[in-house]
Design a protein around this motif. Sequence first.
Motif, PDB file in Angstrom:
ATOM      1  N   SER A 104       0.880  -1.170   0.000  1.00 27.39           N
ATOM      2  CA  SER A 104       0.000   0.000   0.000  1.00 27.39           C
ATOM      3  C   SER A 104       0.915   1.216   0.000  1.00 27.39           C
ATOM      4  N   PRO A 116       0.030   4.636   4.999  1.00 26.60           N
ATOM      5  CA  PRO A 116      -0.547   3.476   4.314  1.00 26.60           C
ATOM      6  C   PRO A 116      -0.779   2.330   5.286  1.00 26.60           C
ATOM      7  N   MET A 173      -5.571   3.183   3.771  1.00 29.09           N
ATOM      8  CA  MET A 173      -4.859   4.362   4.277  1.00 29.09           C
ATOM      9  C   MET A 173      -5.580   4.895   5.502  1.00 29.09           C
ATOM     10  N   TRP A 214      -2.707   7.305  -3.971  1.00 26.50           N
ATOM     11  CA  TRP A 214      -2.606   6.006  -3.303  1.00 26.50           C
ATOM     12  C   TRP A 214      -2.602   4.919  -4.365  1.00 26.50           C
TER      13      TRP A 214
END
Length: 505
Positions: free
Chosen positions: A87, A103, A195, A212
């Motif tokens: 992530s 993340p 997140m 993201w």
Amino acid sequence: MKLLVSLLAITLAPGMAIADAPIATSSFTGVEDPLYENGAWAPLTSLSPQGIRFQKNNGALPDRFTGPDHNHAGARTTAAIPADHYSEIVVGHLGDSSNNLGPIVRVQPSGSTIDSHYLWWASRTNGLNELYRVDANGSSYTASPILASSPVADGDRLRLIARGQVIYGIKNGVRDFIYNTGPDAIRYSTGTAGMLAYPSGPTLTDDVIASWSSGAAPVSSGTWASTTFAGTEDPLDEGDRWYPLPRYSGFKKAGGLAIGKDWGNNASAVWSITPPAKQYSEVTLGTAAKGGGGPIVRVDRNNTGQTGWLFFLSADNPAGSGIFKMNPDGSFTAVRSFAPTIVTGDKWRLTADGNTLEVFRNGISQFTYTTDGSYPAGDVGIQAQGAAFTFMAWEGGDPAGPPAPPDTQPPTAPGSLTAVATSGSKIDLLWTASSDNVGVSGYLVERCQGAACSNFAQIATVTGTTFHDTGLPLSTTFTYRVRATDAAGNLSPYSNTASATTLAF
């Protein structure tokens, strides 16, 4: 205080650029509250009893301030993400050290542990910068700090990766921290990505995530690797090559040396490759006046404890050197003693072939040992006791060594091509051989009709330096050329052209 409610602390035991394309991604273009993006996001309600959510306004940010219940804006992707994944966020803006964002990986999407995850909690200098494990149940959570991370700045790219039982963070392409969850009583081995943000103010735009993405974690490739530990890294990474064994901090590198991070035992293995069961690990000794260490073979990267066979060189007590079995409970069992002479620059290799281990010094066999059959395969690595016993180089994996580089060098052109008509239907060709760095595999013979023709077509492939062209018409001129090829398909330049006219009878 954020993420410090009902803390359950974890005590640490002593001791390639990633090229995967993202599976899910967002640059948060446009305006939306709450963040939804056509069903791409789901909120983490456990961390926000008062209903704080992410909104998007050309970035992802909380839609209100936190209250006395320490609310967070949290979201997970609804995309199908593999168990081993990353992530990644780009920090849009952090106001001050009281604000946090980061993340999250291995987010639990359902069940009694819904919303639980691992979090890279990032802030400014003097803020809270930690890797956390967050345990949630749908309505509340506890947060357990694992280890510290470095402060961040606007524009930083933070990638949190879950690979097997290891969680680690990469900031702007450089590994920032790494942790092996193997010994932990609570671990999350699957889940999704997302997140989190904590809005303390003074404005909501003090917690902005610019973009993201999430995708698959790195995977092993190849069977052999080596390094001279050039450069500086803390922790040791080398393009996602190394991981620490359970209960250990692993290594760092500086001054051309691999150095243990702790004054106790340090152990790391290589997961960038998948070596065969017949394998080796070889260290070149750096500083070796104190402590000890050596190569490891057959580490099980999925075991919750340490595993493998270690050849340990003891600088403090050379007679205490030898082969040790590394046990999952963290202990070491001496199985074969050996009293070596320990010299900086020496290469010590431990090989594993079936149940036989063999130790080499500078290429010369020292002894063999037959194991009890434990650890039939696994990774290769290194171990050091203390920071004063270091390594200046390492290699390991398949005893065959690195794969041969691809052959891209073509053969030289065939020479002195001649063509002689020997009848009304046959022309004989002869040329001198080409040479090649690996070997010529054949010659391609091309022909066209006429003395000044150019529309050549291949008519034969031969392995020798002669060819007999038969079945030709009477009194007809043909022109020929030849080129060589090798096993890799590299083609040489053409030979000279040669012409001949079949006889009239």
